[in-house]
Design a protein around this motif. Sequence first.
Motif, PDB file in Angstrom:
ATOM      1  N   MET A   1       0.850  -1.183   0.000  1.00  0.00           N
ATOM      2  CA  MET A   1       0.000   0.000   0.000  1.00  0.00           C
ATOM      3  C   MET A   1       0.896   1.247   0.000  1.00  0.00           C
ATOM      4  SD  MET A   1      -3.061   0.667   2.576  1.00  0.00           S
ATOM      5  CE  MET A   1      -3.249   2.170   3.417  1.00  0.00           C
ATOM      6  N   PRO A   2       0.719   2.121  -0.972  1.00  0.00           N
ATOM      7  CA  PRO A   2       1.542   3.329  -1.064  1.00  0.00           C
ATOM      8  C   PRO A   2       1.373   4.238   0.153  1.00  0.00           C
ATOM      9  CG  PRO A   2       0.242   3.019  -3.066  1.00  0.00           C
ATOM     10  CD  PRO A   2      -0.223   2.010  -2.065  1.00  0.00           C
ATOM     11  N   VAL A   3       2.432   4.950   0.479  1.00  0.00           N
ATOM     12  CA  VAL A   3       2.424   5.875   1.603  1.00  0.00           C
ATOM     13  C   VAL A   3       1.658   7.129   1.222  1.00  0.00           C
ATOM     14  CG1 VAL A   3       3.892   7.296   3.077  1.00  0.00           C
ATOM     15  CG2 VAL A   3       4.636   5.003   2.427  1.00  0.00           C
ATOM     16  N   GLU A   4       0.744   7.561   2.104  1.00  0.00           N
ATOM     17  CA  GLU A   4       0.016   8.810   1.869  1.00  0.00           C
ATOM     18  C   GLU A   4       0.830   9.957   2.463  1.00  0.00           C
ATOM     19  OE1 GLU A   4      -4.310  10.923   2.614  1.00  0.00           O
ATOM     20  OE2 GLU A   4      -3.805   9.129   3.726  1.00  0.00           O
ATOM     21  N   ARG A   5       1.092  10.950   1.623  1.00  0.00           N
ATOM     22  CA  ARG A   5       1.849  12.114   2.074  1.00  0.00           C
ATOM     23  C   ARG A   5       1.057  13.362   1.717  1.00  0.00           C
ATOM     24  NH1 ARG A   5       7.697  13.753  -0.227  1.00  0.00           N
ATOM     25  NH2 ARG A   5       6.407  13.971  -2.052  1.00  0.00           N
ATOM     26  N   ILE A   6       0.675  14.110   2.749  1.00  0.00           N
ATOM     27  CA  ILE A   6      -0.150  15.308   2.574  1.00  0.00           C
ATOM     28  C   ILE A   6       0.731  16.533   2.748  1.00  0.00           C
ATOM     29  CG2 ILE A   6      -2.105  16.615   3.486  1.00  0.00           C
ATOM     30  CD1 ILE A   6      -3.206  13.858   4.465  1.00  0.00           C
ATOM     31  N   ALA A  27       6.299  11.112   6.543  1.00  0.00           N
ATOM     32  CA  ALA A  27       5.756  10.341   5.418  1.00  0.00           C
ATOM     33  C   ALA A  27       6.781  10.204   4.295  1.00  0.00           C
ATOM     34  CB  ALA A  27       4.475  10.993   4.900  1.00  0.00           C
ATOM     35  N   THR A  28       7.603  11.219   4.102  1.00  0.00           N
ATOM     36  CA  THR A  28       8.634  11.154   3.066  1.00  0.00           C
ATOM     37  C   THR A  28       9.617  10.034   3.371  1.00  0.00           C
ATOM     38  OG1 THR A  28       8.416  13.503   2.567  1.00  0.00           O
ATOM     39  CG2 THR A  28      10.472  12.444   1.889  1.00  0.00           C
ATOM     40  N   MET A  31       7.994   6.828   2.568  1.00  0.00           N
ATOM     41  CA  MET A  31       7.861   6.709   1.121  1.00  0.00           C
ATOM     42  C   MET A  31       9.169   6.239   0.479  1.00  0.00           C
ATOM     43  SD  MET A  31       6.701   9.691  -1.512  1.00  0.00           S
ATOM     44  CE  MET A  31       8.329  10.394  -1.607  1.00  0.00           C
ATOM     45  N   ASP A  34       9.366   2.562   0.771  1.00  0.00           N
ATOM     46  CA  ASP A  34       8.206   1.824   0.283  1.00  0.00           C
ATOM     47  C   ASP A  34       8.580   0.852  -0.835  1.00  0.00           C
ATOM     48  OD1 ASP A  34       5.418   1.335   0.474  1.00  0.00           O
ATOM     49  OD2 ASP A  34       5.082   2.521  -1.338  1.00  0.00           O
TER      50      ASP A  34
END
Length: 168
Positions: A1-6, A27-28, A31, A34
Amino acid sequence: MPVERIGPPLTGGERETLRAFLDFHRATLAMKADGLSDEDLRRRSMPPSTLSLLGLVRHMAEVERSWFRRVINGEDIPLVWSDEGDYQVAYEASESTRSEAFEAWQTEVEHSRRIEERATSLDLTGYQARWGEDVSLRLVMLHMIHEYARHNGHADFLREGIDGTVGA
């Protein structure tokens, strides 16, 4: 599942912006790791350096624990990877796994978030024993953003060396 980065808000208040930038950098780091195997995550940058993506994740678990739990919350607990207080131990990840390192890191991030959310002000202070000084939560959050940004730069190069992935 890809990392969500806002991305951080463009017009938020001070605390909201600091929190968002810190979460963006957390999150970076996730990522950058990942989709890689444990072996890939343990791959070192270049001799004699022991720097690896897994080592960075382990190091950031130490940094989260140190600044939020030990300094701001005043908890008398050892580092995650070293009872002797040796921050360099975290970088030695040759026997570590993704699940071990990420579980420790995510646990410390959750503690950090709870400590920051419970604080009534960014002016809250904790004692930084290494400096012999009190420091504010504001300084800690800014320091953490700086720490992640610096190590995410390392993570960029490490990931490119593993599979050629660049950017973001």
